[in-house]
Design a protein around this motif. Structure first.
Motif, short mmCIF file in Angstrom:
data_model
loop_
_atom_site.label_atom_id
_atom_site.label_comp_id
_atom_site.label_asym_id
_atom_site.label_seq_id
_atom_site.Cartn_x
_atom_site.Cartn_y
_atom_site.Cartn_z
N SER A 139 0.84 -1.20 0.00
CA SER A 139 0.00 0.00 0.00
C SER A 139 0.87 1.24 0.00
O SER A 139 1.95 1.26 0.60
N VAL A 140 0.40 2.25 -0.71
CA VAL A 140 1.06 3.55 -0.73
C VAL A 140 0.02 4.59 -0.33
O VAL A 140 -1.07 4.63 -0.93
N THR A 141 0.33 5.39 0.66
CA THR A 141 -0.66 6.35 1.15
C THR A 141 -0.34 7.77 0.67
O THR A 141 0.77 8.05 0.20
N PHE A 142 -1.29 8.63 0.80
CA PHE A 142 -1.16 10.08 0.50
C PHE A 142 -0.61 10.37 -0.90
O PHE A 142 0.28 11.19 -1.07
N ALA A 143 -1.15 9.67 -1.90
CA ALA A 143 -0.65 9.91 -3.27
C ALA A 143 -1.16 11.24 -3.77
O ALA A 143 -2.34 11.57 -3.64
N ILE A 148 1.36 4.95 -14.27
CA ILE A 148 1.53 3.51 -14.48
C ILE A 148 2.74 3.30 -15.38
O ILE A 148 2.85 3.94 -16.43
N GLU A 149 3.64 2.42 -14.95
CA GLU A 149 4.79 2.09 -15.80
C GLU A 149 4.90 0.58 -15.87
O GLU A 149 5.44 -0.05 -14.95
N GLY A 150 4.35 0.02 -16.93
CA GLY A 150 4.34 -1.44 -17.07
C GLY A 150 3.51 -2.06 -15.98
O GLY A 150 2.33 -1.74 -15.82
N SER A 151 4.15 -2.94 -15.20
CA SER A 151 3.39 -3.61 -14.14
C SER A 151 3.65 -2.96 -12.79
O SER A 151 3.36 -3.55 -11.75
N THR A 152 4.22 -1.77 -12.81
CA THR A 152 4.43 -1.06 -11.55
C THR A 152 3.75 0.31 -11.60
O THR A 152 3.44 0.82 -12.67
N ILE A 153 3.54 0.84 -10.41
CA ILE A 153 3.02 2.21 -10.36
C ILE A 153 4.07 3.09 -9.71
O ILE A 153 4.84 2.65 -8.84
N LYS A 154 4.09 4.32 -10.18
CA LYS A 154 4.98 5.31 -9.59
C LYS A 154 4.09 6.35 -8.91
O LYS A 154 3.19 6.90 -9.55
N VAL A 155 4.34 6.55 -7.63
CA VAL A 155 3.47 7.42 -6.85
C VAL A 155 4.29 8.56 -6.25
O VAL A 155 5.38 8.34 -5.73
N GLU A 160 5.32 15.99 4.74
CA GLU A 160 5.29 17.35 5.30
C GLU A 160 6.29 18.26 4.59
O GLU A 160 6.07 19.44 4.43
N ALA A 161 7.41 17.67 4.16
CA ALA A 161 8.47 18.48 3.57
C ALA A 161 8.32 18.64 2.06
O ALA A 161 8.89 19.54 1.46
N GLY A 162 7.57 17.76 1.41
CA GLY A 162 7.46 17.80 -0.05
C GLY A 162 6.77 16.53 -0.49
O GLY A 162 5.67 16.25 -0.07
N PHE A 163 7.47 15.74 -1.33
CA PHE A 163 6.89 14.43 -1.65
C PHE A 163 7.99 13.41 -1.91
O PHE A 163 9.10 13.75 -2.33
N ASP A 164 7.65 12.15 -1.60
CA ASP A 164 8.54 11.03 -1.91
C ASP A 164 8.10 10.42 -3.23
O ASP A 164 6.91 10.44 -3.55
N GLU A 165 9.04 9.87 -3.99
CA GLU A 165 8.68 9.09 -5.17
C GLU A 165 8.75 7.63 -4.78
O GLU A 165 9.80 7.15 -4.36
N VAL A 166 7.63 6.96 -4.90
CA VAL A 166 7.55 5.55 -4.50
C VAL A 166 7.21 4.72 -5.72
O VAL A 166 6.27 5.04 -6.46
N VAL A 167 7.97 3.67 -5.95
CA VAL A 167 7.65 2.73 -7.03
C VAL A 167 7.18 1.43 -6.38
O VAL A 167 7.80 0.96 -5.42
#
Lengths: 258, 367
Positions: A139-143, A148-155, A160-167
């Motif tokens: 699970s990925v929260t606060f998107a 969508i990149e192939g069979s993965t998602i990039k979120v 609080e400081a900005g945003f993280d990139e989660v694959v």
């Protein structure tokens, strides 16, 4: 791609809410509407599943076979809906609801599950990760953005400081924050078409769940008492006698804002 | 017999309420009112784009022609909501008048081209050259010295992209034209409602813009006038409802002698009387929509009844709301004037209450 959006149907916030005096739970007997925070999930799903063969399915648990809120999501463009409605579900806590939703979502066999961060009538905010855990999915929260990149998602995950990139591999559960996309208005054509879109009505037994695991019987919590919230104080009125700015600064310092 | 609206019809109405609550709140009317002409055009186009995206312009147009294939009964709630919001854009003129008129004239190429512009957008229509009088529709369009035709009192002319204009000749009868705005000279005139502009339109008479003439045009124009009366009635119902709601809310809030003024019978009765008149006008308005949708022989009569009753109800609602608000109701800062001015303009447009009462009199006296 098959995207499931969990949609909560809540009493209209415009009407004054009422608690059931027997159970201290929210009275949901009237007409329900789609939770405003779910507009963003539905819109995000419709944008992600905009290709040929893509489909958005709504999943909701509500009393009395209520579909009014689901019709809003269907009018926006979702293809079909699954509604779980069963008297045995009254008094469910978040985990009980998660068990029901997880079982229903599994039937749709989705590539992605989108939910709001939290509902605007309950605010527990725990349900999405509980569903993910029960389904054994990441699970990925606060998107604030999903691609969508192939069979993965990039979120892009809001922090609080900005945003993280989660694959993250799919299938996965993603929660979206309010305001990340501009939800479309249901078009007149969509509203007329919504009536004929399929809504699958399910009970606890249809999902193969034991009634003792859900509803008030399976709930790990009980609301024993409800009391009025404390009335908000009238605040302090500061008369500016030449030291207004300093007093505002002192107040903000006391709050540790500056 | 079930007289209630269907779930879908209620949904359409609620959808318009939600959209206009976001796109046309009173704050937006204030911004629109205070904006410079170019900015007003930008604001109007942006709001129209949202309505076009919803599918509002083509509600009455058949599905093969790109519309929704719905009827006047579906549209009446949409108009009520537009009245509730005091929508400045020409929804009635485009969706309620131009769309069904052009669709009825298909497959004439001129009608097809104008209808295509309406559906594909973002064409907005203004309609002029038809006055409703107690002897039926007549045209105020005259010929100017420069050879152009001159049509007075055209509402929403500034931002219209196509004009549906009528003229009447003693020998050859009625003509109805679809004239592109680019061919017209629009001369702004003072308007009662600051959110709805009015103009004199000067336009060239040309066979290229002709939609219908003679007997065919007369039938089209009679139906168009009926639709305008019924559509205006629905707008007025929405406006009246809003003004009574504004006044009732104010009466609950405004304190006098230590109590909200709404607790005094003198105020309660005013509001109750306005509400009663509105609720009597409402079914007449729905009846007119049904009669038009099902092409009843009584459609003209029912449209006149609706316009007469809705005009009276909205007029009383405006006067009552103004009285309940007291002195603040006269001010610019109070929101009431946006709704009152549209009401005053619309009660007089397409035949006032007296005219429509006189139109139904011959039928009523036969009973």
């Amino acid at each position: 791609m098959n995207v499931v959006v969990c949609v909560k149907q809540i009493p209209d916030p415009v009407a004054p809410g009422a608690l059931d005096p027997g159970t201290n739970t929210l009275n949901r007997s009237g007409k329900l509407i789609m939770d405003d925070s779910d507009n963003y999930g539905v819109e995000m799903a419709l944008q992600l599943a905009g290709g040929e063969g893509d489909e958005v399915t709504l999943v909701s648990m509500a009393p009395g076979g209520e579909t009014s809120g689901l019709r809003t999501g269907l009018a926006m463009g979702a293809a079909k809906a699954i509604l779980i409605s069963d008297e045995a579900l009254a008094g469910s806590d978040a985990l009980g609801t998660a068990k029901v939703l997880a079982a229903a979502i599994a039937r749709a066999n989705p590539d992605l599950i989108v939910m709001a961060t939290e509902s605007t009538d309950g605010y527990t905010g725990t349900l999405p990760v509980q569903v993910a855990e029960l389904m054994g999915l990441p699970s990925v929260t606060f998107a604030k953005a999903i691609s969508i990149e192939g069979s993965t998602i990039k979120v892009e995950r809001q922090t609080e400081a900005g945003f993280d990139e989660v694959v993250c591999p799919m299938p996965a559960v993603v929660t979206v924050t309010a305001g990340v996309v501009e939800p479309r208005y249901p078009s007149f054509k969509g509203i007329m078409a919504a009536k004929s879109k399929p809504v699958e009505n399910l009970t606890v037994a249809d999902l193969g769940l034991d009634a003792s695991q859900v509803g008030s019987a399976g709930s790990g919590q009980e609301i024993t008492d409800v009391s009025e919230s404390e009335a908000r104080g009238s605040g302090e009125i500061v008369v500016d006698e030449g030291d207004g700015a300093q007093r505002v600064v002192a107040f903000l310092e006391q709050l540790k804002v500056i | 017999m079930d007289f209630a609206f269907s779930d879908e019809q209620d949904e359409l109405r609620q959808a318009v309420r939600r959209v206009l609550a976001a796109e046309c709140p009173v704050a937006a009317l204030r911004t629109f009112d205070a904006a410079a002409p170019e900015q007003r055009t930008t604001l109007a186009r942006a709001r129209w784009a949202v309505l076009a995206e919803l599918g509002a312009p083509g509600i009455l147009v058949s599905e093969p022609e790109g519309g929704l294939g719905l009827g006047d009964v579906d549209l009446v709630g949409v108009f009520e909501e537009a009245g509730w919001a005091a929508l400045p854009e020409p929804l009635m003129e485009t969706a309620g008048l131009a769309a069904p008129t052009l669709a009825a004239l298909l497959p004439a190429p001129m009608a097809a081209a104008a209808l295509h512009a309406l559906i594909e957008g973002p064409a907005t229509f203004a309609v002029g050259g038809i006055d409703v009088t107690e002897s039926g529709p007549t045209s105020p369009t005259t010929v100017s010295a420069d050879g152009l035709l001159c049509t007075p009192r055209v509402l929403g002319a500034r931002d219209a992209t196509i004009f549906l204009l009528a003229c009447q000749d003693p020998d050859s009868g009625w003509q109805l034209h679809a004239v592109p705005a680019t061919s017209c000279v629009v001369e702004a005139t003072p308007a009662l409602s600051s959110t709805r502009d009015m103009a004199v339109v000067h336009w060239p008479l040309s066979a290229d813009t002709l939609l219908a003439y003679g007997v065919a045009a007369e039938a089209v124009i009679t139906l168009l006038a009926d639709r305008a009366a019924a559509g205006s009635a629905a707008f007025l119902i929405g406006l009246a409802d809003r003004m009574i709601t504004l006044a009732a809310d104010y009466a609950k809030e405004r304190q006098q002698f230590g109590r909200p003024i709404g607790s005094f019978q003198a105020v309660k009765h005013l509001l109750a009387n306005a509400r009663v008149k509105l609720e009597f006008a409402r079914p007449a308005t729905y009846r007119a929509a049904w009669s038009l949708a099902t092409a009843q022989p009584s459609a003209s009569h029912d449209a006149s009844m609706a316009k007469a009753m809705a005009s009276d109800a909205a007029d009383l609602a405006a006067r009552t709301a103004l009285q309940v608000h007291g002195a603040i109701g006269y001010t610019w800062e109070c929101n009431l004037h946006f709704f009152m001015k549209q009401t005053w303009a619309l009660t007089r447009a397409w035949g006032d209450a007296g005219t429509h009462r006189r139109l139904v009199l011959p039928q009523a006296s036969r009973l």
